[in-house]
Design an enzyme around this catalytic site. Structure first.
Site, PDB file in Angstrom:
ATOM      1  N   TYR A 181      -2.652  -0.928  10.386  1.00  0.00           N
ATOM      2  CA  TYR A 181      -2.570  -1.147   8.933  1.00  0.00           C
ATOM      3  C   TYR A 181      -1.225  -0.651   8.406  1.00  0.00           C
ATOM      4  O   TYR A 181      -0.521  -1.346   7.668  1.00  0.00           O
ATOM      5  CB  TYR A 181      -3.732  -0.391   8.264  1.00  0.00           C
ATOM      6  CG  TYR A 181      -3.707  -0.346   6.766  1.00  0.00           C
ATOM      7  CD1 TYR A 181      -4.304  -1.341   6.004  1.00  0.00           C
ATOM      8  CD2 TYR A 181      -3.093   0.722   6.091  1.00  0.00           C
ATOM      9  CE1 TYR A 181      -4.286  -1.287   4.616  1.00  0.00           C
ATOM     10  CE2 TYR A 181      -3.079   0.778   4.713  1.00  0.00           C
ATOM     11  CZ  TYR A 181      -3.676  -0.234   3.977  1.00  0.00           C
ATOM     12  OH  TYR A 181      -3.646  -0.173   2.612  1.00  0.00           O
ATOM     13  N   SER A 224       0.852  -1.191   0.000  1.00  0.00           N
ATOM     14  CA  SER A 224       0.000   0.000   0.000  1.00  0.00           C
ATOM     15  C   SER A 224       0.889   1.241   0.000  1.00  0.00           C
ATOM     16  O   SER A 224       1.993   1.218   0.547  1.00  0.00           O
ATOM     17  CB  SER A 224      -0.863  -0.019   1.271  1.00  0.00           C
ATOM     18  OG  SER A 224      -1.291   1.282   1.601  1.00  0.00           O
TER      19      SER A 224
HETATM   20  N1  LIG Z   1      -7.921  -1.548  -2.715  1.00  0.00           N
HETATM   21  C1  LIG Z   1      -6.975  -0.658  -2.595  1.00  0.00           C
HETATM   22  O1  LIG Z   1      -7.204   0.567  -2.709  1.00  0.00           O
HETATM   23  C2  LIG Z   1      -5.556  -1.093  -2.360  1.00  0.00           C
HETATM   24  C3  LIG Z   1      -4.508  -0.208  -2.642  1.00  0.00           C
HETATM   25  C4  LIG Z   1      -3.190  -0.604  -2.410  1.00  0.00           C
HETATM   26  C5  LIG Z   1      -2.923  -1.853  -1.889  1.00  0.00           C
HETATM   27  N2  LIG Z   1      -3.970  -2.691  -1.617  1.00  0.00           N
HETATM   28  C6  LIG Z   1      -3.648  -3.995  -1.027  1.00  0.00           C
HETATM   29  O2  LIG Z   1      -3.902  -5.029  -1.953  1.00  0.00           O
HETATM   30  C7  LIG Z   1      -4.293  -6.217  -1.248  1.00  0.00           C
HETATM   31  C8  LIG Z   1      -5.574  -6.781  -1.850  1.00  0.00           C
HETATM   32  O3  LIG Z   1      -6.564  -5.810  -1.720  1.00  0.00           O
HETATM   33  P1  LIG Z   1      -7.957  -5.792  -2.498  1.00  0.00           P
HETATM   34  O4  LIG Z   1      -8.238  -4.372  -2.811  1.00  0.00           O
HETATM   35  O5  LIG Z   1      -8.008  -6.787  -3.574  1.00  0.00           O
HETATM   36  O6  LIG Z   1      -8.917  -6.222  -1.275  1.00  0.00           O
HETATM   37  P2  LIG Z   1     -10.202  -7.172  -1.201  1.00  0.00           P
HETATM   38  O7  LIG Z   1     -11.058  -6.952  -2.409  1.00  0.00           O
HETATM   39  O8  LIG Z   1     -10.786  -6.943   0.156  1.00  0.00           O
HETATM   40  O9  LIG Z   1      -9.575  -8.642  -1.298  1.00  0.00           O
HETATM   41  C9  LIG Z   1      -8.812  -9.178  -0.270  1.00  0.00           C
HETATM   42  C10 LIG Z   1      -8.453 -10.605  -0.621  1.00  0.00           C
HETATM   43  O10 LIG Z   1      -7.652 -11.152   0.429  1.00  0.00           O
HETATM   44  C11 LIG Z   1      -8.216 -12.387   0.832  1.00  0.00           C
HETATM   45  N3  LIG Z   1      -7.917 -12.648   2.235  1.00  0.00           N
HETATM   46  C12 LIG Z   1      -8.175 -11.843   3.299  1.00  0.00           C
HETATM   47  N4  LIG Z   1      -7.780 -12.432   4.424  1.00  0.00           N
HETATM   48  C13 LIG Z   1      -7.268 -13.653   4.074  1.00  0.00           C
HETATM   49  C14 LIG Z   1      -6.715 -14.724   4.800  1.00  0.00           C
HETATM   50  N5  LIG Z   1      -6.583 -14.670   6.139  1.00  0.00           N
HETATM   51  N6  LIG Z   1      -6.288 -15.808   4.122  1.00  0.00           N
HETATM   52  C15 LIG Z   1      -6.420 -15.871   2.776  1.00  0.00           C
HETATM   53  N7  LIG Z   1      -6.920 -14.874   2.030  1.00  0.00           N
HETATM   54  C16 LIG Z   1      -7.353 -13.785   2.679  1.00  0.00           C
HETATM   55  C17 LIG Z   1      -9.706 -12.265   0.546  1.00  0.00           C
HETATM   56  O11 LIG Z   1     -10.302 -13.528   0.313  1.00  0.00           O
HETATM   57  P3  LIG Z   1     -11.146 -14.399   1.371  1.00  0.00           P
HETATM   58  O12 LIG Z   1     -12.012 -13.455   2.130  1.00  0.00           O
HETATM   59  O13 LIG Z   1     -11.877 -15.345   0.454  1.00  0.00           O
HETATM   60  O14 LIG Z   1     -10.132 -15.104   2.203  1.00  0.00           O
HETATM   61  C18 LIG Z   1      -9.662 -11.494  -0.771  1.00  0.00           C
HETATM   62  O15 LIG Z   1      -9.451 -12.393  -1.834  1.00  0.00           O
HETATM   63  C19 LIG Z   1      -4.434  -5.813   0.227  1.00  0.00           C
HETATM   64  O16 LIG Z   1      -3.267  -6.153   0.928  1.00  0.00           O
HETATM   65  C20 LIG Z   1      -4.545  -4.297   0.172  1.00  0.00           C
HETATM   66  O17 LIG Z   1      -4.049  -3.654   1.329  1.00  0.00           O
HETATM   67  C21 LIG Z   1      -5.269  -2.360  -1.853  1.00  0.00           C
END
Ligand SMILES: NC(=O)c1ccc[n+]([C@@H]2O[C@H](COP(=O)([O-])OP(=O)(O)OC[C@H]3O[C@@H](n4cnc5c(N)ncnc54)[C@H](OP(=O)(O)O)[C@@H]3O)[C@@H](O)[C@H]2O)c1
Length: 263
Positions: A154, A141
């Site tokens: 976070y 992030s």
């Molecule tokens: N969205 C943004 O603006 C943004 C920006 C920069 C970085 N990021 C980073 O990118 C990453 C993914 O984010 P996203 O936006 O795709 O979020 P998201 O839509 O909430 O997806 C999160 C994913 O992580 C999985 N997950 C969560 N806890 C888990 C666990 N304990 N074991 C296995 N899988 C787990 C969830 O699947 P299940 O619930 O099926 O386990 C889901 O597939 C995160 O680390 C986030 O901080 C996001």
């Protein structure tokens, strides 16, 4: 690293950025292994990729849990073999001040992404080292470059993830195994719905950075792997902010504080 023909394991692939990375890498010829906790959502993703002619399998695991990661490693090795690429993407965490956060929630927001990246990388690293080839990607992030207020646990977990990436880069020199860190700005995924309240605490400096789609992030991951890039930040204003932070860290800190959340 060549993507076509590679086996790529992606954590957090049931939705959002991870799901898009799986689709993208499969389209480029990789056999993708989708990992998350929600088996049903994973199966839907796998069916979608297979429907497009790609190779995909799913593995259900909580990647923050030691035993489940060990079981995941055994299942992947037995059913498919050692992954060539591991993308540490699974992540969660509400944006809260430390004193607002219950200890149990601090644990989960540290477990994914940080502990999970440690455990999953450790699980496959010995095989990669023995083979003298492999590529590890961490999805991080912008908070790991410009810390904003109101997201203590976070932010700490994302700085730890950045530290892990830097440490691996040093450890893996000359081994044939490499590491990339991909850092997107705001992404139009369900992250903010899954982690309520976080969106209200995005610092206003973010207005300078157009939101990215999961597909744009996936393309950045493919670029990082194919060209073996150490770091990919997107969109470009985030790169400018990162550079500013390297040369004038206190100025960036102040701008982020002034445009960030206050209580
Ligand atoms: N969205 C943004 O603006 C943004 C920006 C920069 C970085 N990021 C980073 O990118 C990453 C993914 O984010 P996203 O936006 O795709 O979020 P998201 O839509 O909430 O997806 C999160 C994913 O992580 C999985 N997950 C969560 N806890 C888990 C666990 N304990 N074991 C296995 N899988 C787990 C969830 O699947 P299940 O619930 O099926 O386990 C889901 O597939 C995160 O680390 C986030 O901080 C996001």
């Amino acid at each position: 690293m060549r993507i076509d023909g590679a086996v790529a394991l992606i954590t957090g692939a049931s939705t959002g950025i991870g799901a898009a990375i799986a689709v993208d890498l499969a389209r480029r010829g990789a056999h993708v292994l989708l990992v998350a906790r929600n088996a049903e959502a994973l199966e839907e993703r796998v069916a979608d990729i297979r429907g497009r002619g790609g190779r995909a399998d799913s593995f259900t695991a909580d990647v923050g849990d030691q035993e489940q990661v060990a079981a995941l490693g055994a299942a992947v090795r037995e059913q498919v073999g050692v992954p060539d690429v591991v993308v540490n993407n699974a992540g969660a965490g509400r944006w809260l001040y430390l004193d607002e956060t219950e200890p149990s929630e601090l644990e989960t927001m540290t477990a994914v992404p940080y502990t999970a990246a440690l455990l999953v990388t450790r699980e496959f690293l010995p095989d990669m080292l023995a083979r003298r080839s492999g590529w590890i990607v961490t999805i991080n992030s912008p908070v790991s470059r410009m810390t904003w207020p109101g997201a203590t646990g976070y932010a700490g977990a994302r700085w730890a993830l950045r530290g892990l990436t830097a440490a691996l880069r040093q450890d893996l020199r000359g081994t044939g195994v490499g590491v990339s860190e991909v850092v997107p700005g705001k992404v139009l995924s369900d992250y903010f719905a899954n982690n309520p309240g976080a969106e209200d605490r995005i610092p206003k400096i973010d207005a300078l950075m157009p939101a990215q789609t999961p597909e744009q992030v996936a393309a950045a991951v493919a670029l990082a792997v194919a060209r073996e890039r150490r770091e990919v930040l997107l969109p470009w204003p985030l790169k400018v902010a990162d550079l500013a932070g390297r040369f004038t860290p206190r100025l960036l800190e102040k701008v982020v504080a002034l445009t960030g959340h206050r209580r």
